[in-house]
Design a protein around this motif. Structure first.
Motif, mmCIF file in Angstrom:
data_model
loop_
_atom_site.group_PDB
_atom_site.id
_atom_site.type_symbol
_atom_site.label_atom_id
_atom_site.label_comp_id
_atom_site.label_asym_id
_atom_site.label_seq_id
_atom_site.Cartn_x
_atom_site.Cartn_y
_atom_site.Cartn_z
ATOM 1 N N LEU A 10 0.843 -1.198 0.000
ATOM 2 C CA LEU A 10 0.000 0.000 0.000
ATOM 3 C C LEU A 10 0.882 1.253 0.000
ATOM 4 O O LEU A 10 0.611 2.219 -0.718
ATOM 5 N N GLY A 11 1.954 1.236 0.769
ATOM 6 C CA GLY A 11 2.889 2.358 0.790
ATOM 7 C C GLY A 11 3.505 2.600 -0.576
ATOM 8 O O GLY A 11 3.603 3.743 -1.027
ATOM 9 N N ALA A 12 3.916 1.534 -1.251
ATOM 10 C CA ALA A 12 4.490 1.671 -2.593
ATOM 11 C C ALA A 12 3.468 2.279 -3.544
ATOM 12 O O ALA A 12 3.791 3.172 -4.333
ATOM 13 N N ALA A 13 2.225 1.804 -3.460
ATOM 14 C CA ALA A 13 1.170 2.335 -4.329
ATOM 15 C C ALA A 13 0.910 3.806 -4.042
ATOM 16 O O ALA A 13 0.764 4.616 -4.972
ATOM 17 N N ILE A 14 0.872 4.173 -2.784
ATOM 18 C CA ILE A 14 0.642 5.579 -2.409
ATOM 19 C C ILE A 14 1.782 6.459 -2.922
ATOM 20 O O ILE A 14 1.552 7.543 -3.458
ATOM 21 N N ALA A 15 3.021 6.001 -2.760
ATOM 22 C CA ALA A 15 4.177 6.778 -3.235
ATOM 23 C C ALA A 15 4.066 7.050 -4.733
ATOM 24 O O ALA A 15 4.271 8.176 -5.188
ATOM 25 N N VAL A 16 3.707 6.028 -5.492
ATOM 26 C CA VAL A 16 3.631 6.172 -6.949
ATOM 27 C C VAL A 16 2.420 7.005 -7.360
ATOM 28 O O VAL A 16 2.542 7.954 -8.143
ATOM 29 N N VAL A 90 5.846 0.591 9.211
ATOM 30 C CA VAL A 90 7.024 1.458 9.116
ATOM 31 C C VAL A 90 7.314 1.772 7.650
ATOM 32 O O VAL A 90 7.560 2.927 7.281
ATOM 33 N N LEU A 91 7.265 0.764 6.788
ATOM 34 C CA LEU A 91 7.503 0.990 5.361
ATOM 35 C C LEU A 91 6.418 1.873 4.750
ATOM 36 O O LEU A 91 6.712 2.744 3.928
ATOM 37 N N LEU A 92 5.185 1.671 5.168
ATOM 38 C CA LEU A 92 4.098 2.540 4.715
ATOM 39 C C LEU A 92 4.373 3.984 5.112
ATOM 40 O O LEU A 92 4.247 4.907 4.292
ATOM 41 N N ALA A 93 4.805 4.190 6.343
ATOM 42 C CA ALA A 93 5.084 5.545 6.829
ATOM 43 C C ALA A 93 6.221 6.197 6.043
ATOM 44 O O ALA A 93 6.166 7.394 5.754
ATOM 45 N N TYR A 94 7.234 5.419 5.670
ATOM 46 C CA TYR A 94 8.352 5.975 4.900
ATOM 47 C C TYR A 94 7.932 6.421 3.499
ATOM 48 O O TYR A 94 8.629 7.218 2.873
#
Length: 155
Positions: A10-16, A90-94
């Protein structure tokens, strides 16, 4: 799939997606201004294209963070490492710095580019100064990119 992995993906998707949306808005708005100028002064295409292109970098930063995260998880190779919920969060937060700062700075950079397209339409000699003004907005996106990238790589 473990919830930790879900949070990380989810974090990767949000970043992109979020940084990409900001870049699309910034590039689109600068493109509208460029098109208006080019209708009157088609010889300014190179200057307009350069100014229009600059807000796209935030989308690139988000893509790199998302790609690095998915790659480090093994999601791209099909050998995903299971993560705990805490590790995934943590990865999502980053991913949030590059996503949110990328969104805002790409839109603002597009706004500055709009003004600079008008400026270049009036004074071609000032193009170098116009580029500097547009790039100054980029600094904050670079800071957020570095934080997100280091966090994703070292988490």
């Amino acid at each position: 799939m473990e919830m930790g992995n879900f949070y990380a993906i989810l974090g990767a998707a949000i970043a992109v997606f979020v940084s990409g949306i900001g870049s699309a808005i910034g590039v689109g708005r600068a493109g509208q201004a460029s098109a208006a100028l080019l209708g009157k002064q088609p010889n300014k295409f190179g200057s307009c294209l350069t100014l229009q292109l600059l807000p796209s970098t935030q989308g690139l930063y988000g893509f790199v963070v998302g790609f690095m995260l998915l790659n480090s998880l093994g999601a791209l190779s099909g050998n995903m490492t299971p993560l705990t919920d805490a590790e995934g969060l943590v990865l999502l937060a980053y991913c949030f710095p590059v996503a949110l700062v990328g969104l805002g700075s790409a839109i603002m950079q597009g706004n500055v580019a709009i003004g600079c397209v008008g400026l270049v339409g009036k004074q071609e000699k000032i193009f170098g100064k116009a580029i500097v003004m547009v790039i100054l907005v980029e600094i904050f996106a670079v800071f957020a990119f570095i934080i997100s990238l280091l966090g994703v790589i070292n988490a």
